[in-house]
Design an enzyme around this catalytic site. Structure first.
Site, PDB file in Angstrom:
ATOM      1  N   PRO A  59      -2.456   4.648   7.991  1.00  0.00           N
ATOM      2  CA  PRO A  59      -2.728   6.005   8.476  1.00  0.00           C
ATOM      3  C   PRO A  59      -3.137   6.033   9.949  1.00  0.00           C
ATOM      4  O   PRO A  59      -3.126   7.092  10.574  1.00  0.00           O
ATOM      5  CB  PRO A  59      -3.897   6.481   7.593  1.00  0.00           C
ATOM      6  CG  PRO A  59      -3.882   5.585   6.396  1.00  0.00           C
ATOM      7  CD  PRO A  59      -3.361   4.272   6.884  1.00  0.00           C
ATOM      8  N   GLU A  94      -8.556  -1.879   1.150  1.00  0.00           N
ATOM      9  CA  GLU A  94      -8.960  -1.005   2.263  1.00  0.00           C
ATOM     10  C   GLU A  94      -8.196  -1.335   3.542  1.00  0.00           C
ATOM     11  O   GLU A  94      -8.424  -0.711   4.582  1.00  0.00           O
ATOM     12  CB  GLU A  94     -10.467  -1.115   2.512  1.00  0.00           C
ATOM     13  CG  GLU A  94     -11.345  -0.800   1.302  1.00  0.00           C
ATOM     14  CD  GLU A  94     -10.959   0.495   0.593  1.00  0.00           C
ATOM     15  OE1 GLU A  94     -10.895   1.533   1.260  1.00  0.00           O
ATOM     16  OE2 GLU A  94     -10.700   0.439  -0.631  1.00  0.00           O
ATOM     17  N   ARG A 149      20.084   5.097   5.446  1.00  0.00           N
ATOM     18  CA  ARG A 149      21.102   6.145   5.508  1.00  0.00           C
ATOM     19  C   ARG A 149      21.658   6.355   6.914  1.00  0.00           C
ATOM     20  O   ARG A 149      22.639   7.082   7.092  1.00  0.00           O
ATOM     21  CB  ARG A 149      20.578   7.464   4.918  1.00  0.00           C
ATOM     22  CG  ARG A 149      19.328   8.001   5.563  1.00  0.00           C
ATOM     23  CD  ARG A 149      18.841   9.249   4.862  1.00  0.00           C
ATOM     24  NE  ARG A 149      19.729  10.397   5.042  1.00  0.00           N
ATOM     25  CZ  ARG A 149      19.838  11.085   6.174  1.00  0.00           C
ATOM     26  NH1 ARG A 149      19.112  10.770   7.228  1.00  0.00           N
ATOM     27  NH2 ARG A 149      20.671  12.114   6.244  1.00  0.00           N
ATOM     28  N   ASP A 184      22.965  15.491  10.913  1.00  0.00           N
ATOM     29  CA  ASP A 184      22.349  16.468  10.021  1.00  0.00           C
ATOM     30  C   ASP A 184      21.096  17.082  10.622  1.00  0.00           C
ATOM     31  O   ASP A 184      20.766  16.855  11.774  1.00  0.00           O
ATOM     32  CB  ASP A 184      22.047  15.838   8.656  1.00  0.00           C
ATOM     33  CG  ASP A 184      20.986  14.754   8.745  1.00  0.00           C
ATOM     34  OD1 ASP A 184      20.714  14.131   7.723  1.00  0.00           O
ATOM     35  OD2 ASP A 184      20.426  14.530   9.838  1.00  0.00           O
TER      36      ASP A 184
HETATM   37  N1  4HQ Z   1      -2.044   3.377   3.429  1.00  0.00           N
HETATM   38  N2  4HQ Z   1       1.004   5.851   5.997  1.00  0.00           N
HETATM   39  C1  4HQ Z   1      -4.084   2.062   2.996  1.00  0.00           C
HETATM   40  C2  4HQ Z   1      -1.613   4.638   3.793  1.00  0.00           C
HETATM   41  C3  4HQ Z   1      -0.463   4.837   4.700  1.00  0.00           C
HETATM   42  C4  4HQ Z   1      -0.040   6.081   5.214  1.00  0.00           C
HETATM   43  C5  4HQ Z   1      -1.353   2.129   3.730  1.00  0.00           C
HETATM   44  C6  4HQ Z   1      -3.241   3.255   2.619  1.00  0.00           C
HETATM   45  C7  4HQ Z   1      -2.256   1.005   4.103  1.00  0.00           C
HETATM   46  C8  4HQ Z   1      -4.133  -0.321   3.363  1.00  0.00           C
HETATM   47  N3  4HQ Z   1       0.361   3.941   5.204  1.00  0.00           N
HETATM   48  N4  4HQ Z   1      -3.315   0.843   3.116  1.00  0.00           N
HETATM   49  N5  4HQ Z   1      -0.575   7.281   5.010  1.00  0.00           N
HETATM   50  O1  4HQ Z   1      -2.210   5.613   3.391  1.00  0.00           O
HETATM   51  O2  4HQ Z   1       1.244   4.536   5.987  1.00  0.00           O
END
Ligand code: 4HQ
Length: 253
Positions: A91, A118, A156, A171
């Site tokens: 994230p 985590e 794709r 597209d």
């Molecule tokens: N995670 N976009 C925590 C995500 C995530 C997201 C991936 C959760 C990594 C350790 N990854 N792990 N949103 O939420 O890519």
């Protein structure tokens, strides 16, 4: 294209290996997916891939040594010469959009790192990760689904995959707009008629109708996208450029 995937749950990737466009791309030899399990790079009796965070707090982290060995092995293995960048799904990364998908699709190789718990020890990010990518502002239990999202969106675009190279890069989103509505038979479904213009056989009129629908829908639902539409390129006529400019002014106000 050759994509290495690093995950302690490699069978999750059966979803892309066994179904749809990703499976077809692999069968055609246009895409190669290689799975790497950090657990295979542990050295203790329990094959430990996680540990408690320094400083305390909830949850566990992926410990660095097995992960680093796994990444290094994956990158050295690439059948081509250049394995390309290591992408960590998290994230904290750059938000995935079609522009980034197109950028990633241009590499001959990619290594996708799907973390669990985590997350991973920061030093692995420092020493091994070239780019962090997020699929959206929400928290998942692991990076596997984000990695599959990246794989699907890349597959794709690969030349020869859809059976029609043009359709993917042509597209919706390639011109920065949302897709137009689509209709198929029957002509009347539960009292709702398909738009007559689509049955007219007038291809220029149909093209214009679809573009106008895309502009209107993008203006209503995603005015943020309209700001970045490039009026110079794309198949816009003077009327549509007027319409786009009105929306673009509306969006910045
Ligand atoms: N995670 N976009 C925590 C995500 C995530 C997201 C991936 C959760 C990594 C350790 N990854 N792990 N949103 O939420 O890519």
């Amino acid at each position: 294209m050759e994509i290495n995937v690093i995950s302690i749950f490699p069978t999750m990737f059966d979803a892309v290996l066994e179904f749809g466009i990703t499976r077809q791309a692999i069968e055609k030899g246009l895409l190669k997916l290689v799975l790497w399990n950090p657990r295979d790079y542990t050295e203790d009796r329990h094959r430990t891939v996680d540990d408690r965070p320094y400083g305390g707090g909830p949850g566990m982290l992926m410990k660095p040594e097995p992960l680093a060995r796994c990444i290094d092995d994956a990158r050295l293995s690439n059948s081509g010469s250049n394995p390309g960048p290591v992408v960590y799904l998290s994230p904290q990364g750059d938000l995935l959009n079609q522009q980034l998908v197109e950028e990633l699709a241009d590499y001959a190789g990619l290594t996708l790192l799907a973390g669990r718990y985590e997350g991973i020890d920061e030093r692995v990010i420092e020493s091994r990760v070239d780019r962090e990518v997020s699929i959206g502002d929400y928290v998942l239990a692991g990076g596997e689904i984000p990695a599959m999202t990246v794989i699907d969106s890349i597959a794709r675009l690969l030349p020869g995959v859809l059976g029609n190279d043009l359709s993917a890069r042509q597209d919706s989103f390639s011109n920065g707009l949302l897709d137009c509505p689509h209709y198929t038979r029957p002509e009347c479904f539960e009292g709702l008629k398909a738009p007559q213009v689509l049955l007219s056989g007038d291809h220029e009129k149909i093209r214009q109708w679809r573009l106008n629908q895309s502009i209107a829908k993008t203006g209503e639902r995603r005015p943020d996208l309209l700001e970045r539409v490039n009026l110079e390129e794309g198949e816009f006529d003077t009327e549509q450029i007027k319409l786009l400019k009105e929306f673009q002014i509306g969006a910045t106000r």
